[in-house]
Each structure stands twice: as C-alpha cells, then as structure tokens.
Write a protein that holds these residues in place. Structure first.
Motif, PDB file in Angstrom:
ATOM      1  N   GLN A 165       0.831  -1.203   0.000  1.00 11.63           N
ATOM      2  CA  GLN A 165       0.000   0.000   0.000  1.00 11.63           C
ATOM      3  C   GLN A 165       0.866   1.253   0.000  1.00 11.63           C
ATOM      4  OE1 GLN A 165      -2.568  -0.460   3.386  1.00 11.63           O
ATOM      5  NE2 GLN A 165      -3.862  -2.022   2.415  1.00 11.63           N
ATOM      6  N   LYS A 166       1.914   1.227   0.818  1.00 12.39           N
ATOM      7  CA  LYS A 166       2.829   2.366   0.883  1.00 12.39           C
ATOM      8  C   LYS A 166       3.573   2.535  -0.434  1.00 12.39           C
ATOM      9  CE  LYS A 166       6.633   4.221   3.678  1.00 12.39           C
ATOM     10  NZ  LYS A 166       7.498   3.985   4.863  1.00 12.39           N
ATOM     11  N   PHE A 167       3.999   1.409  -1.015  1.00 10.56           N
ATOM     12  CA  PHE A 167       4.741   1.450  -2.268  1.00 10.56           C
ATOM     13  C   PHE A 167       3.869   2.009  -3.388  1.00 10.56           C
ATOM     14  CE2 PHE A 167       6.128  -0.480  -6.252  1.00 10.56           C
ATOM     15  CZ  PHE A 167       7.490  -0.220  -6.235  1.00 10.56           C
ATOM     16  N   ALA A 168       2.611   1.532  -3.475  1.00 10.03           N
ATOM     17  CA  ALA A 168       1.712   1.985  -4.537  1.00 10.03           C
ATOM     18  C   ALA A 168       1.380   3.467  -4.391  1.00 10.03           C
ATOM     19  CB  ALA A 168       0.431   1.151  -4.511  1.00 10.03           C
ATOM     20  N   ALA A 169       1.336   3.940  -3.131  1.00  9.42           N
ATOM     21  CA  ALA A 169       1.025   5.346  -2.905  1.00  9.42           C
ATOM     22  C   ALA A 169       2.192   6.246  -3.307  1.00  9.42           C
ATOM     23  CB  ALA A 169       0.683   5.564  -1.436  1.00  9.42           C
ATOM     24  N   GLN A 170       3.410   5.790  -3.071  1.00  5.16           N
ATOM     25  CA  GLN A 170       4.577   6.621  -3.369  1.00  5.16           C
ATOM     26  C   GLN A 170       4.952   6.558  -4.844  1.00  5.16           C
ATOM     27  OE1 GLN A 170       7.870   6.191  -0.665  1.00  5.16           O
ATOM     28  NE2 GLN A 170       9.348   6.963  -2.153  1.00  5.16           N
ATOM     29  N   PHE A 171       4.899   5.346  -5.415  1.00  5.45           N
ATOM     30  CA  PHE A 171       5.229   5.191  -6.830  1.00  5.45           C
ATOM     31  C   PHE A 171       3.911   4.997  -7.590  1.00  5.45           C
ATOM     32  CE2 PHE A 171       8.885   3.685  -4.437  1.00  5.45           C
ATOM     33  CZ  PHE A 171       9.919   4.397  -5.028  1.00  5.45           C
ATOM     34  N   LYS A 172       3.475   6.054  -8.242  1.00  5.08           N
ATOM     35  CA  LYS A 172       2.140   6.062  -8.842  1.00  5.08           C
ATOM     36  C   LYS A 172       2.000   5.002  -9.930  1.00  5.08           C
ATOM     37  CE  LYS A 172       0.884   9.501  -6.307  1.00  5.08           C
ATOM     38  NZ  LYS A 172      -0.057   9.253  -5.177  1.00  5.08           N
ATOM     39  N   ASN A 173       3.092   4.697 -10.641  1.00  2.75           N
ATOM     40  CA  ASN A 173       3.033   3.719 -11.724  1.00  2.75           C
ATOM     41  C   ASN A 173       4.016   2.587 -11.440  1.00  2.75           C
ATOM     42  OD1 ASN A 173       1.176   5.170 -13.455  1.00  2.75           O
ATOM     43  ND2 ASN A 173       2.857   6.637 -13.734  1.00  2.75           N
ATOM     44  N   PRO A 174       3.624   1.639 -10.604  1.00  3.34           N
ATOM     45  CA  PRO A 174       4.519   0.520 -10.321  1.00  3.34           C
ATOM     46  C   PRO A 174       4.926  -0.199 -11.604  1.00  3.34           C
ATOM     47  CG  PRO A 174       2.633   0.502  -8.840  1.00  3.34           C
ATOM     48  CD  PRO A 174       2.355   1.528  -9.884  1.00  3.34           C
ATOM     49  N   SER A 175       6.093  -0.806 -11.571  1.00  4.74           N
ATOM     50  CA  SER A 175       6.658  -1.453 -12.750  1.00  4.74           C
ATOM     51  C   SER A 175       5.687  -2.441 -13.375  1.00  4.74           C
ATOM     52  CB  SER A 175       7.950  -2.184 -12.360  1.00  4.74           C
ATOM     53  OG  SER A 175       8.350  -3.040 -13.396  1.00  4.74           O
ATOM     54  N   HIS A 176       5.608  -2.417 -14.723  1.00  6.85           N
ATOM     55  CA  HIS A 176       4.723  -3.353 -15.416  1.00  6.85           C
ATOM     56  C   HIS A 176       5.261  -4.776 -15.344  1.00  6.85           C
ATOM     57  CE1 HIS A 176       7.802  -2.752 -18.502  1.00  6.85           C
ATOM     58  NE2 HIS A 176       7.384  -3.872 -19.039  1.00  6.85           N
ATOM     59  N   THR A 177       6.537  -4.914 -15.026  1.00  8.63           N
ATOM     60  CA  THR A 177       7.098  -6.268 -14.939  1.00  8.63           C
ATOM     61  C   THR A 177       6.806  -6.898 -13.593  1.00  8.63           C
ATOM     62  OG1 THR A 177       9.231  -5.437 -14.131  1.00  8.63           O
ATOM     63  CG2 THR A 177       8.979  -5.692 -16.509  1.00  8.63           C
ATOM     64  N   GLY A 178       6.276  -6.134 -12.652  1.00  4.68           N
ATOM     65  CA  GLY A 178       5.882  -6.716 -11.386  1.00  4.68           C
ATOM     66  C   GLY A 178       6.818  -6.410 -10.237  1.00  4.68           C
ATOM     67  N   ILE A 179       6.442  -6.953  -9.083  1.00  5.16           N
ATOM     68  CA  ILE A 179       7.230  -6.800  -7.858  1.00  5.16           C
ATOM     69  C   ILE A 179       7.518  -8.202  -7.337  1.00  5.16           C
ATOM     70  CG2 ILE A 179       7.184  -5.925  -5.498  1.00  5.16           C
ATOM     71  CD1 ILE A 179       5.416  -3.677  -6.470  1.00  5.16           C
ATOM     72  N   TYR A 180       8.743  -8.408  -6.840  1.00  7.32           N
ATOM     73  CA  TYR A 180       9.186  -9.745  -6.466  1.00  7.32           C
ATOM     74  C   TYR A 180       9.789  -9.722  -5.061  1.00  7.32           C
ATOM     75  CZ  TYR A 180       8.790  -9.984 -11.510  1.00  7.32           C
ATOM     76  OH  TYR A 180       8.312  -9.888 -12.798  1.00  7.32           O
ATOM     77  N   ALA A 181       9.560 -10.805  -4.326  1.00  3.78           N
ATOM     78  CA  ALA A 181      10.125 -10.963  -2.981  1.00  3.78           C
ATOM     79  C   ALA A 181      11.129 -12.112  -3.022  1.00  3.78           C
ATOM     80  CB  ALA A 181       9.018 -11.262  -1.971  1.00  3.78           C
ATOM     81  N   VAL A 182      12.400 -11.809  -2.696  1.00  2.90           N
ATOM     82  CA  VAL A 182      13.450 -12.823  -2.798  1.00  2.90           C
ATOM     83  C   VAL A 182      14.202 -12.944  -1.473  1.00  2.90           C
ATOM     84  CG1 VAL A 182      13.727 -12.404  -5.269  1.00  2.90           C
ATOM     85  CG2 VAL A 182      15.197 -11.187  -3.656  1.00  2.90           C
ATOM     86  N   SER A 183      14.926 -14.037  -1.342  1.00  3.11           N
ATOM     87  CA  SER A 183      15.682 -14.304  -0.127  1.00  3.11           C
ATOM     88  C   SER A 183      16.693 -13.200   0.157  1.00  3.11           C
ATOM     89  CB  SER A 183      16.415 -15.648  -0.271  1.00  3.11           C
ATOM     90  OG  SER A 183      17.362 -15.813   0.760  1.00  3.11           O
ATOM     91  N   GLY A 184      16.737 -12.777   1.405  1.00  2.00           N
ATOM     92  CA  GLY A 184      17.705 -11.754   1.793  1.00  2.00           C
ATOM     93  C   GLY A 184      19.129 -12.269   1.800  1.00  2.00           C
TER      94      GLY A 184
END
Length: 623
Positions: free
Chosen positions: A176-195
């Motif tokens: 929610q915070k990310f979508a609010a700050q970056f109005k046009n999130p990447s069309h390739t998506g968002i990914y969660a990976v091992s730290g």
C-alpha cells in the motif's frame, strides 16, 4: 444449543492409509507425535478435519512434527479435497491414484509439505525487487525520512534493503505504501526474494524478465497487487522456489549470479545445468578448481541443496557401474548413442538388491546414470500418436523406437499442424525422451548443409557446432581451406600444417581447446585436427583419430615422431650428443644442428680454448 454450521468452502487434508490404501482425512498427529491421526472422510467428521491453507499455523505445526518424527516422510503422499462433495470426490481421486488416467487432476490434488512450512521464511525475511529507471531490477530500501527508494541489489547496499516477513500483514502494508509513493509501479511486477542472495536472484530474474515477463518460473517470487505472495499452481512441472536454496553452499563452490544465471531456469525445473560450470572444491584441506554440471535436490524439510556432477575426461569402462561390467557391445552402444539400449540388473545401492534399470551416458560429464524401470512411465499417447504395445514395450526396454507423424511443436512464424517422424528413446540422464533423426534424415540434413555451404562460397567461414563440438575455421593460427572446414564439419579429420602454439591467444569457448604437446618456442608443427565428440572438443594429434584412440591411455597425446627431439630440446631443456652445445631452438623434425648451428658451436669451442679462462681445478687422479 445450535449445531455448528458446516463450512463447505474449504479444502481438507487427505492421506492414503498404508494398510488399506484408502484415502483418510487427516485430523492431526497422535499424542506421541509419531503417527498421523486420521478419520473417515465423511461430512459428519467435519469438525475434526485439518484445513489446507497456506500460512496456517495448524498446517505448519502438523507438517513440522510429521517431517521431524516420521521415519520415512518421503513414502507418504498427501492430497486435498473440498468438503463440498467430499465422499464422491474421495472415491474418484482414490480410483485415479496410481493409475494412468487423468494424471493432471491427481497432480492438482497433491499437497507438498514443504509448501506449507514457514521455517525458512521465519529466519529469512524477504527483500523486495522492482524495476528501476534503467530497466533492471532494483532492491527497495527505506530512507532516513521514511520514504522508499530503489538501490542496486548489491552486497554493498545490503544493510539498506527493506526486509519484510511475507506472512501476516507486513507485505500488504508495504505494498500500500509502495503503490502510494510510486504512482506507476513497474509493469514487470514486484518480487520478494531471499535476503541471503539478493544479488544472485536479481541477476537471474532480470534475465528471465528480459526474455518473457510472464514466464511461470517467476511465480514463486511474484507479489500480487493485493500485497500477497502469488499462489503457485499445482502440478508435475512446477519450478522450485529458490528462496529455499541453501545459498551458503552456492557461495562455497565459488559460484556467482553471473555464471549461474544461464543455468538457474533449467535447474529450477529439476534438470541439470545445460553445460559445465567452473566450481571451487576443497579436498583434504586443499582448494581445487573443477568442472561439473549442477542440479538442485529438494530435501524433506522443504529446503533445497545443490548437487554436483563432476566432469571426467572420458567414460570409465574399466570399473563396474552399480555392480555391472559393460560388455564390448554395451560400450559401443553407449559411446555411439549415449544409451545402453537394453535393461540392466543394477545394484542401486552398494551390495543391495539387483534392480532392473535403464542406463545412459551423460556426454557432457562422461558419467553413467541409471533410472529403475519402476520409476519410468511410458505414455500410451506421445505427441498425439497412440503407441502400439510393441512400441511401449520397446521404450520400456530402453530401445530406440520409430514413431511416425507426431505433432510438431509450433515455432514462431510456422503454421500449426506440422508433423514429425523420429526415433524415440528413453534418456536416463534427463529422465525424459530423446527424439532422434533417422539415418535417412541425418543424411538429408548433411546434403542440405553441403548445398548451403556451396551457395555461401563467397561468404567468410563461420564457427559451427557439430554435435557437441564447436568447429572453428582457424586452427593453431592457420586459416582452414573451405574443403578442410567442410571435412571437419562432417566429423572427419584433416591434416593441417604450419600451426603454432596459441599461448597468447584469448581463452576459447569450451570445445575448441588445443590438447597436443607443442613447441613453446614458436616453431611450427603439423597435426591431425578432428572433432572428438566423446570429449566435446577439437583435438590436434600426431596420429589419425582411430590410431590415436587405440594408442593413447593418457589425457594428452605425445608429440609426433618428428617433433620428439624438438620438444625435448626446446621445452624440457634436454640435449643429445649432437645438440649438447647448441643454444638455438630446433625446428620441426630436426635431430642434428644445422650447418650454421654447427659452425657457431665450433667457434664457441675454439674461443673457449683461446680465452684466458680461470684454470680448472684438478679432479685428482683415480687410483
């Protein structure tokens, strides 16, 4: 008191009873934690059922206890079924398990314990990746002002990465915070990976996204617009979640994101790396460099470990393989086709029971691999063709079987409905089928290539891959004639004169190495040049291939007869009576000093006699 309302909109966990083989509903673990507690899959027992739900504490607790306390967890298979229509669904599923009908449905009902265990996630919070302005994936970091920013996914920036536990609401709040700050999130998506391996995972995902952003190998890492991890589809061919890989092992082998990114997709689907990789190994406290193919193996607790398949120079027919010595016919068959072509009785474990199995040769590592017949499923229909019983039996026995008019995989720009005819044979290395050209098809392709080569006579020669070997138009610094290059591309040897050692040449690709001993002082040499399909490289040898194979038991061939004295004097510092006082390098075939070298030698000896050198010490008289 009102009865509890039955919740039909949920899936419950099923397990096959080991005694009766019937499906039972799972109600938890027994009090001692060693057995699964089951009840009849009837709606009247609905309150006792264990609900199938990811990120569920009950499921996680159950599978943790099961995996840690059961003697053989791999021998138990779990399934899920909706409460709605439970009795009928259980009967249908029970009838399909173990059979050949509707395997896709059975796979969609199967439950893997590792998908419901969050142990790895607890200790390994995720780092969020998204596309940056340069088109490459960036890691999301949190600035001092609380605002999100994108940084390069490198180890230098690791301390600034925003780390999130994907369970619970943390991921949803972030999104929610990310979508609010970056109005046009990447069309390739968002990914969660091992730290633990952000740099390697970013390199891998970047490569896949560039080729196809919709590739399902990305599914284990995708974050949905609702701020949840995307649910992985169920089925046989699903990619592994590399977030569960033991990345410390990867680093132990000296591997990086750059040299792994081309192999990770194949390895994610359970295959070996397509080619050999340079790895670092420690043996007896000494660090060694080696080549190997790599693969992933999923452990019972859901973690993934890396497996090495080391390269060896040639197949080892001198030692028994799983208790069997290959006959001369077996050796010829394995060398020529890569497959044993028959059923072998093997000891799958040392000293164990003999098991019928098929054997293939991994032509990249030169090692044998086997698959028991019990693990090989021969389909009744292959690429749209219904196989006869004779064809099925032939495939089961490891033979090459001709199958005509199979559906051809449609490539971009091709019309649909194409058909192919191939020789089909089971490959124990890939655990799949090979589709091979018939002898007539191979001959036709060679003729077409020859015709095409004739049409391109005015074009410069280009490197070509022939089988497993890259054939290049320049060998040892000598540019081959078109006839020589054509002969090499037909897997035949050519005699090349005037080659020189290429020590200062940049490293060539695998398959074009010079392996013959050569003169290190720049003198030219002649040799047979030929593609060695078994070794996967070009060889320069003093003998024709067949003679060389018979005579050579070592890794590298010996110098040609005419070069022996030359190499001994120039490379190894040895002398004979004729060359003792010569300091100039010998040329090809030379065993005596030339007239000019002899003249210099005599002049040097004469100067030595006339010069006022220090008197030699007396060695005394022998008694």
């Amino acid at each position: 008191m009102a009865e509890k309302q039955i919740n039909y909109d949920r899936d419950i966990l099923l397990v096959a009873d080991k005694k009766s083989g019937r499906l039972k509903a799972v109600a938890g673990m027994s009090e001692d934690g060693k057995k699964i507690k089951t009840v009849e899959p009837s709606v009247r027992n609905e309150r006792m059922f264990l609900t199938v739900e990811k990120n569920s504490g009950d499921m996680e607790k159950f599978f943790k206890n099961f995996m840690s306390r059961t003697d053989d967890p791999s021998g138990t298979e779990f399934y899920k079924m909706s409460v709605n229509g439970l009795e009928m669904g259980v009967n249908i599923l029970g009838g399909l398990i173990g059979g050949k009908l509707n395997p896709e449905y059975v796979a969609s009902c199967r439950v893997r314990p590792q998908d419901y265990m969050g142990a790895a996630q607890e200790d390994d919070p995720k780092v969020i990746l998204t596309q940056g302005d340069d088109g490459k994936l960036k890691a999301v970091a949190e600035g001092k002002d609380g605002q999100l920013k994108k940084v390069d996914p490198t180890k230098e920036n690791a301390d600034s990465f925003l780390k999130i536990d994907p369970r619970g609401n943390a991921l949803e709040n972030f999104f929610q915070k990310f979508a609010a700050q970056f109005k046009n999130p990447s069309h390739t998506g968002i990914y969660a990976v091992s730290g633990k391996a952000v740099d390697m995972m970013a390199a891998f995902l970047d490569k896949i996204i560039r080729i196809n952003p919709e590739d399902k190998v990305l599914d284990p890492y995708r974050v949905t617009p609702e701020g949840k991890m995307q649910e992985q589809a169920q089925g046989k061919y699903q990619p592994l979640d590399l977030n569960k890989l033991e990345w410390k092992e990867v680093e132990k082998y000296g591997l990086t994101g750059d040299n792994l990114q081309d192999s990770l997709k194949a390895m994610s689907y359970g295959h070996k790396s397509p080619g050999l990789l340079e790895i670092r190994m420690e043996i007896d406290g000494k660090e060694l460099q080696a080549k190997a193919r790599l693969s992933f193996e999923q452990q019972p607790d859901g973690t993934i470990k890396i497996q090495t398949h080391p390269f060896q120079e040639k197949p080892d027919f001198e030692k028994p393989f799983m208790g069997v010595m290959f006959s001369s016919d077996d050796q010829k068959q394995l060398t020529a086709t890569g497959h044993g072509g028959r059923v072998f009785e093997l000891e799958m474990t040392p000293g164990g029971e003999k098991v019928p199995a098929l054997v293939s040769l991994d032509k990249i590592t030169n090692r044998f691999e086997a698959v028991p017949l019990s693990e090989i499923q021969i389909p009744k229909v292959l690429k749209g063709v219904e196989l006869s019983q004779e064809q099925q039996d032939g495939l089961k026995n490891g033979q090459g079987v001709l199958v005509e008019n199979m559906d051809k995989k449609q490539r971009p720009g091709e019309e649909s409905g194409g058909k192919i005819t191939r020789i089909v044979q089971y490959n124990a290395v890939n655990k799949n089928f090979d589709f091979l050209f018939t002898p007539e098809q191979r001959q036709q392709r060679q003729q077409e290539r020859a015709a095409k080569t004739g049409q391109d006579d005015n074009q410069p020669l280009k490197a070509r891959k022939v089988g497993e070997v890259w054939v290049r138009p320049v060998q040892g610094g000598v540019e081959l004639t078109r006839e020589q290059f054509k002969t090499l591309c037909e897997n035949k040897p050519v005699w090349v004169e005037g080659m020189v050692n290429q020590n200062n040449k940049p490293k060539q690709e695998e398959g074009a190495k010079q392996v013959e001993s050569t003169d290190q002082k720049g003198q030219k040499y002649n040799a047979w040049v030929w593609p060695d399909q078994d070794a996967g490289r070009i060889r320069h040898t003093s003998l024709p291939p067949e003679q060389w194979k018979e005579a050579q038991a070592k890794k590298q061939s010996q110098p040609a007869e005419g070069f022996k004295t030359q190499v001994a004097v120039n490379n190894e510092g040895k002398t004979n009576e004729a060359t003792r006082h010569s300091t100039e390098p010998l040329k090809k075939g030379q065993t005596q000093p030339t007239g000019k070298q002899q003249e210099k030698r005599e002049q040097k000896q004469q100067d030595g006699r006339q010069s006022p050198a220090k008197p030699r010490k007396s060695a005394g008289h022998k008694m």
